[in-house]
Enzyme design. Sequence first.
Site, PDB file in Angstrom:
ATOM      1  N   CYS A 127      40.189  35.573  42.343  1.00 45.51           N
ATOM      2  CA  CYS A 127      39.210  36.657  42.113  1.00 45.51           C
ATOM      3  C   CYS A 127      37.669  35.272  41.986  1.00 45.51           C
ATOM      4  O   CYS A 127      36.965  34.700  41.920  1.00 45.51           O
ATOM      5  CB  CYS A 127      39.094  36.249  40.039  1.00 45.51           C
ATOM      6  SG  CYS A 127      37.521  37.488  39.747  1.00 45.51           S
ATOM      7  N   CYS A 130      35.112  36.348  39.525  1.00 50.03           N
ATOM      8  CA  CYS A 130      35.624  35.305  38.319  1.00 50.03           C
ATOM      9  C   CYS A 130      34.828  33.431  38.979  1.00 50.03           C
ATOM     10  O   CYS A 130      34.081  32.855  37.894  1.00 50.03           O
ATOM     11  CB  CYS A 130      36.568  34.966  37.911  1.00 50.03           C
ATOM     12  SG  CYS A 130      37.162  36.708  38.256  1.00 50.03           S
ATOM     13  N   ASP A 131      35.187  33.148  40.414  1.00 45.15           N
ATOM     14  CA  ASP A 131      35.047  32.202  40.405  1.00 45.15           C
ATOM     15  C   ASP A 131      34.043  32.138  41.710  1.00 45.15           C
ATOM     16  O   ASP A 131      34.096  30.640  41.617  1.00 45.15           O
ATOM     17  CB  ASP A 131      36.269  31.610  41.020  1.00 45.15           C
ATOM     18  CG  ASP A 131      37.309  31.819  39.585  1.00 45.15           C
ATOM     19  OD1 ASP A 131      37.000  31.611  38.943  1.00 45.15           O
ATOM     20  OD2 ASP A 131      38.642  31.585  40.244  1.00 45.15           O
TER      21      ASP A 131
END
Length: 303
Positions: A127, A130-131
């Site tokens: 992701c 997200c990261d």
Amino acid sequence: MIIGGGPAGLTAGLYAARAKLKTILLERFAPGGQILTTDWVENYPGFPDGISGYDLVDKMKGQAERFGLIIRSQEVQGLELVGEKKSVITDSGTIETRAVIIACGAAPQKLDIEGEGLLTGKGVSYCATCDGPFFRDQPVAVIGGGDTAVEEALYLTRFASKVFIIHRRDRLRAIQLIQERARNEPKIEFIWNTVALKISGDTAVKGLELKNVKTGSISTLPVEGVFVFIGYIPNSGLVRDTLSLDEWGFIKTDNEMATVIPGVFAAGDVRSKALRQVATAVGEGATAAYMAQRYIEGLGKGS
Ligand code: NAP
């Protein structure tokens, strides 16, 4: 009952609740599904400048709840689908229902190579939204050649110093428009005809061991992050033994989202189909809810 709270499930919930069916949507975590990990959606009609995945889901959820959709955070552990009375077994009890819409979505495919499991969350990610911000000014690798891989690689250029796209062939699967954007992005470098053999590092990713599938040569690429986007596997385990699935495990339906069991419908990414998009998911959710309504009315009991 609707199982799964992505765009397909939320749209089914909107249509069913608006048709005055008592409708409960179950979602393991928070509604949203994969779209929550999508930074910017620019091909969903009605938002000409695009919209964040989070905002789009938030609007869908609010709209469905306004018509009476009940959303519960419960994990489904089993389903008894045959017969008029169906049971949804959850971690906090069993719910009886007459129609079920399965909209459980799909999950990222793993590479299944050395280091992937050990370093997931320590540099290996599925992701970018997200990261990505963890890799500011660091080199990262993206594995895959489809729309997801190339779009997420473009997103990662906001943070990373360099983004290597590693693809097993010499041609991308992604659509032309996205390809062009990637080719024009100076931070992106393509590594063609190459597969990853191993992700190295103990407590953090240090690099990738690569193999050129044409020449057989092995090389090491020093990167601090590895983002894997090589497709999806359907969340169809609950119905593996009861419904008809295609060879990849996606649920087969007819054009009206009906599965092989009367009163059981499927919609969204978990369904066997050609195109997995928010736009297709919402249409299928609407159809599934409409057909569930007709099915329930056909039982002669109304809603
Ligand atoms: P995908 O289209 O199935 O692409 C998967 C990519 O990963 C392919 O390039 C494939 O290589 C590669 N791959 C598969 N297994 C691999 C392995 N074991 N090792 C290395 N590479 C591997 O998946 P996706 O990109 O996630 O897209 C899924 C669906 O969502 C598609 O229908 C796509 O169009 C859609 N989507 C659309 C958008 C958009 O329109 N904005 C954005 C994201 C996704 P090969 O090419 O050699 O098979």
